[in-house]
Motif scaffolding. Structure first.
Motif, short mmCIF file in Angstrom:
data_model
loop_
_atom_site.label_atom_id
_atom_site.label_comp_id
_atom_site.label_asym_id
_atom_site.label_seq_id
_atom_site.Cartn_x
_atom_site.Cartn_y
_atom_site.Cartn_z
N GLU A 52 0.82 -1.21 0.00
CA GLU A 52 0.00 0.00 0.00
C GLU A 52 0.86 1.26 0.00
N ALA A 53 2.03 1.18 0.62
CA ALA A 53 2.91 2.34 0.70
C ALA A 53 3.63 2.64 -0.62
N LEU A 54 3.62 1.69 -1.52
CA LEU A 54 4.27 1.91 -2.81
C LEU A 54 3.43 2.85 -3.67
N PRO A 55 4.05 3.70 -4.49
CA PRO A 55 3.31 4.70 -5.28
C PRO A 55 2.21 4.09 -6.15
N ASP A 56 2.49 2.94 -6.76
CA ASP A 56 1.51 2.32 -7.66
C ASP A 56 0.81 1.12 -7.06
N GLY A 57 1.01 0.86 -5.78
CA GLY A 57 0.32 -0.23 -5.13
C GLY A 57 0.54 -1.57 -5.80
N LEU A 58 -0.55 -2.26 -6.08
CA LEU A 58 -0.45 -3.58 -6.72
C LEU A 58 0.14 -3.51 -8.13
N LEU A 59 0.06 -2.33 -8.75
CA LEU A 59 0.56 -2.19 -10.12
C LEU A 59 2.03 -1.82 -10.16
N THR A 60 2.68 -1.78 -9.01
CA THR A 60 4.11 -1.51 -8.97
C THR A 60 4.87 -2.60 -9.72
N MET A 61 5.76 -2.17 -10.61
CA MET A 61 6.53 -3.13 -11.40
C MET A 61 7.64 -3.74 -10.55
N VAL A 62 7.82 -5.03 -10.72
CA VAL A 62 8.88 -5.76 -10.02
C VAL A 62 10.04 -5.92 -10.99
N ASP A 63 11.25 -5.58 -10.55
CA ASP A 63 12.40 -5.76 -11.44
C ASP A 63 12.72 -7.24 -11.59
N GLU A 64 13.53 -7.56 -12.61
CA GLU A 64 13.84 -8.96 -12.91
C GLU A 64 14.40 -9.65 -11.68
N ALA A 65 13.80 -10.79 -11.32
CA ALA A 65 14.17 -11.62 -10.16
C ALA A 65 13.75 -11.01 -8.84
N GLY A 66 13.09 -9.82 -8.88
CA GLY A 66 12.58 -9.24 -7.64
C GLY A 66 13.64 -8.77 -6.68
N LEU A 67 14.75 -8.25 -7.21
CA LEU A 67 15.88 -7.90 -6.35
C LEU A 67 15.61 -6.66 -5.50
N ARG A 68 14.57 -5.88 -5.83
CA ARG A 68 14.26 -4.70 -5.01
C ARG A 68 13.65 -5.11 -3.68
N PHE A 69 13.22 -6.36 -3.57
CA PHE A 69 12.62 -6.85 -2.34
C PHE A 69 13.63 -7.69 -1.57
N SER A 70 13.49 -7.69 -0.26
CA SER A 70 14.38 -8.50 0.58
C SER A 70 14.04 -9.97 0.43
N GLY A 71 14.94 -10.81 0.96
CA GLY A 71 14.70 -12.24 0.87
C GLY A 71 13.42 -12.64 1.57
N GLY A 72 13.18 -12.06 2.75
CA GLY A 72 11.96 -12.38 3.49
C GLY A 72 10.71 -11.96 2.74
N GLU A 73 10.77 -10.79 2.07
CA GLU A 73 9.60 -10.31 1.32
C GLU A 73 9.33 -11.19 0.11
N ARG A 74 10.38 -11.65 -0.55
CA ARG A 74 10.17 -12.54 -1.71
C ARG A 74 9.53 -13.86 -1.26
N HIS A 75 9.97 -14.37 -0.11
CA HIS A 75 9.38 -15.62 0.40
C HIS A 75 7.91 -15.41 0.79
N ARG A 76 7.58 -14.24 1.33
CA ARG A 76 6.19 -13.96 1.69
C ARG A 76 5.31 -13.85 0.44
N MET A 77 5.87 -13.29 -0.64
CA MET A 77 5.11 -13.24 -1.90
C MET A 77 4.89 -14.65 -2.45
N ALA A 78 5.90 -15.50 -2.30
CA ALA A 78 5.74 -16.89 -2.73
C ALA A 78 4.66 -17.57 -1.91
N LEU A 79 4.61 -17.28 -0.61
CA LEU A 79 3.57 -17.83 0.25
C LEU A 79 2.20 -17.30 -0.16
N ALA A 80 2.14 -16.03 -0.55
CA ALA A 80 0.87 -15.45 -1.00
C ALA A 80 0.35 -16.19 -2.24
#
Length: 581
Positions: A463-491
Motif C-alpha cells: 500500500e505504501a508503494l506509489p503504484d500499489g499492486l501495479l508496482t513493477m517488479v524488477d527482474e528476479a525481484g531484487l528490489r525486495f528483501s529475501g523475506g519479502e520474496r518468500h512472503r510473496m511466494a507464500l501469497a
C-alpha cells in the motif's frame, strides 16, 4: 572410416533422414544449381581464354569471335544468377529441415521433461540445442552439398577430357582424385580426432559451466570461488590448445592443396601445348581456354578436405539426437483426487545416471493428511531429490511414490493443484506485483490478492508503494528483501489453496530474526495444510509433528521433536551444534 560411420549413422537415422524425402525436390534442385554454378564459372573462363587468344591472332572473320563473346556474356551473367538461386534453394532447404529438427527436439523435451531430466543435465540440453543442431545444418551446407557437387564436376571433367585424350583424362583422374579423396581422408585421420576432442570439450564446458553457475552460491559459501575460476580457466586453456593444433594442421593441408592445384594447372598447360602444337593462330587458342578454366573450379574442390574432417563431429551429433530415449509410456491420470490427501513412499531408490551413485536407497515413508513433517540431513543426503520425487519432477529408479494411491508422476502439470513449493530463492517476474501474486490463480480478484498479502504481512508495504499492486517488479525481484520474496511466494500458495506444501529450505541466507518471523507466518497460515519442510538446521523444528533424518539416502532417525530430544543422542547433538554450543 569416419565417413563410413557417418553414412551408417545417416542410414539408421530417424531424425534427419525423414526430411531428405520430405524436401527432396528442393534438395535435387540445390545440387543441380550448384553444378550449373560451377559449370558456368568454368565455362566463363574457358570462353574468355579462347576469346582473348583468338582476338589476339587477328581472326579473318569477326564471326569467329562473336559466338565466344555471346557465350562469355551468357556464362558471366549465369554464374552469379545460378549462384544466388543455389544459395537461396540450399539454405532454404537446410533451414526448413533444421527448424523442423528444433521443433521436434523441443517437443521431445517438453513431452519427456521428467525422463530427460533424470538422464541428462542442463548442460547436455544446451549442448544439443547450441551445438548439435548447428552441426547438422553445417553437415549439409559445408559437407554433403559441396561433396556431391564436386563429385559431379569430377565425373564431368574426366569425361570431357577423355573426348580429347584418354591418357590425359587418366592423369587428371589421379591428380583430382588426390584432391577429392586422398586429402579429405588425411584430414579425417589426423584432424578429425582433434575436432571430435574439441567438440567434447565444448560440451563438457557447457555442462560444467551450467552446473557451476546454477550452484555458484555453494562455491561462494565454501570460499572456493578462486578454485572454480582456476578450473574453468584450465579447461579453456586446453580447449584453446586443441583449437591451435587444428588450425596449424589446416594451414599445412591448405598449402599442400594449393600446390596440387598448381601441379594440375602446369600439367594442363603442358598437355595443351603438346596437344595443339604447331597450330599457331588456330587450335592453339584452346590452350588458354583449358588452362584458365581450372581456376574457378578450385572453389568447388578446395573446401572438401576441411569439410571431410568434420564428418565425425556430424556423426556424433546425429547419434546424440537418435540416442535420445523414447518416451516412457506413462499415461497421465484423469482421475479427480479427493481429500484427505496422504503420500506413500515405498522402497524408493534413485540415482543420477552421470554418477551412478544412489542418492536414495529403498526409502519408505508415509505422510498423512495435515501432518507437519521436517526432513533433516546434510548437503547431498538426498533431501531435495526426495522433494523432486514427491512432486513428480523426477521418476524413481525403483520403488513408488503415490498421492492417494496414484503415482505422483502420472499427475503431470496437474500436480500443482495438490502440491505447492516454496524454494530457497523464490522467483519474481518482471511484471506488476498483482501479476506476480496471480501466478497462484489467474482468476483471482484484486480483493483476494489484498487478502493474501495481508495474511503474509505485506499489505502495508505494498500500500505504501506509489503504484500499489501495479508496482513493477524488477527482474528476479531484487528490489525486495529475501523475506519479502518468500512472503510473496507464500501469497501465491495461499491464493492457489493447495492441500500440501513443500518448503525446500526457504530460510537459507536469512538472519535469525527474519527467519523466525517468516517461519511463524508460514506455520500460522498453513496450519491446516500438510507441510513437508526440508531444512538443514533446527530453528522452528518444535512446530513440527515429526522429524526424520536422512543420511546416505536412508532413513536414520524418525520421531516427534520431544521424543527425539529424550531418546536420541544424535538429535541432541544436532541441537547443540545448531545453537552454537
Amino acid at each position: 572410416m569416419d565417413k563410413i560411420g557417418l553414412f551408417h549413422s545417416l542410414k539408421s537415422d530417424a531424425w534427419v533422414k525423414p526430411f531428405l524425402k520430405k524436401y527432396k525436390r528442393s534438395l535435387i534442385a540445390a545440387l543441380i544449381l550448384g553444378f550449373v554454378t560451377f559449370f558456368c564459372a568454368g565455362a566463363l573462363m574457358f570462353n574468355s581464354g579462347y576469346l582473348i587468344s583468338r582476338a589476339a591472332s587477328l581472326p579473318e572473320n569477326i564471326l569467329l569471335i562473336y559466338i565466344p563473346i555471346v557465350l562469355t556474356r551468357a556464362f558471366g551473367i549465369g554464374r552469379p544468377v545460378f549462384r544466388y538461386i543455389e544459395r537461396l534453394t540450399s539454405h532454404n532447404w537446410v533451414l526448413k529441415m533444421t527448424s523442423n529438427l528444433r521443433l521436434k527436439l523441443y517437443t521431445t523435451l517438453e513431452k519427456d521433461a521428467i525422463f530427460f531430466k533424470r538422464n541428462y543435465r542442463t548442460g547436455d540440453i544446451l549442448g544439443l540445442l547450441a551445438e548439435d543442431i548447428n552441426h547438422i545444418q553445417n553437415l549439409y551446407l559445408r559437407t554433403i552439398f559441396p561433396t556431391i557437387i564436386a563429385w559431379i564436376l569430377y565425373a564431368f571433367i574426366i569425361i570431357a577430357l577423355g573426348v580429347f585424350s584418354w591418357w590425359f583424362a587418366l592423369v587428371m583422374l589421379l591428380l583430382l582424385g588426390v584432391v577429392l579423396f586422398l586429402l579429405p581422408l588425411w584430414s579425417v585421420i589426423v584432424n578429425g580426432a582433434r575436432q571430435e576432442k574439441e567438440k567434447q570439450m565444448k560440451n563438457e564446458l557447457y555442462t560444467d559451466l551450467t552446473d557451476n553457475v546454477l550452484g555458484v552460491s555453494d562455491w561462494i559459501f565454501s570460499q572456493r570461488g578462486e578454485a572454480y575460476v582456476a578450473l574453468h580457466e584450465e579447461a579453456e586453456k586446453e580447449l584453446r590448445e586443441t583449437t591451435r593444433e587444428i588450425h596449424r594442421f589446416d594451414r599445412k593441408r591448405d598449402l599442400l592443396l594449393q600446390l596440387m592445384f598448381g601441379v594440375i594447372t602446369i600439367a594442363l598447360l603442358v598437355w595443351t601445348s603438346s596437344r595443339f602444337e604447331g597450330n599457331h593462330g588456330g587450335a592453339a587458342n584452346w590452350i588458354a581456354a583449358f588452362v584458365l578454366s581450372v581456376f574457378p573450379l578450385i572453389d568447388a574442390f578446395a573446401p572438401l578436405p576441411s569439410a571431410a574432417q568434420e564428418t565425425n563431429i556430424y556423426k556424433d551429433s546425429i547419434d546424440r539426437l537418435n540416442d535420445l530415449p523414447e518416451k516412457e509410456e506413462i499415461q497421465p491420470t484423469s482421475e479427480s483426487v479427493e481429500g484427505p490427501f496422504h503420500i506413500e513412499i515405498q522402497e524408493v531408490t534413485f540415482s543420477y545416471p552421470e554418477t551412478k551413485k544412489e542418492v536414495l536407497s529403498y526409502l519408505t515413508l508415509s505422510i498423512q493428511a495435515g501432518e507437519k513433517l521436517a526432513i533433516l540431513g546434510r548437503s547431498g543426503s538426498g533431501k531435495s531429490t526426495l522433494a523432486s520425487l514427491i512432486r513428480g519432477d523426477l521418476l524413481p529408479t525403483d520403488g513408488q511414490i503415490t498421492l492417494n494411491g496414484i503415482d505422483t508422476v502420472r499427475f503431470g502439470d496437474s500436480i500443482t493443484d495438490y502440491i505447492g513449493v516454496i524454494h530457497q530463492n523464490p522467483y519474481l517476474f518482471h511484471t506488476s506485483i498483482l501479476n506476480n501474486i496471480r501466478i497462484g490463480r489467474q482468476s483471482a480478484t484484486e480483493e483476494e490478492v489484498w487478502d493474501v498479502l495481508a495474511r503474509v504481512g505485506l499489505k502495508e508495504m505494498v500500500e505504501a508503494l506509489p503504484d500499489g499492486l501495479l508496482t513493477m517488479v524488477d527482474e528476479a525481484g531484487l528490489r525486495f528483501s529475501g523475506g519479502e520474496r518468500h512472503r510473496m511466494a507464500l501469497a501465491r500458495i495461499l491464493l492457489k489453496d493447495v492441500p500440501i506444501i513443500l518448503l525446500d529450505e526457504p530460510t537459507v541466507g536469512l538472519d535469525p530474526i527474519t527467519e523466525q518471523a517468516l517461519l511463524d507466518t508460514f506455520f500460522n497460515e498453513l496450519h491446516e495444510k500438510t507441510i513437508i519442510w526440508i531444512t538443514h538446521h533446527l530453528q522452528g523444528i518444535s512446530l513440527m509433528d515429526r522429524v526424520i533424518f536422512i543420511e546416505d539416502g536412508q532413513l536414520e532417525m524418525s520421531g516427534s521433536p520431544k521424543e527425539l530430544e529424550q531418546t536420541s543422542e544424535r538429535y541432541r547433538h544436532l541441537q547443540a551444534i545448531d545453537r552454537g554450543f
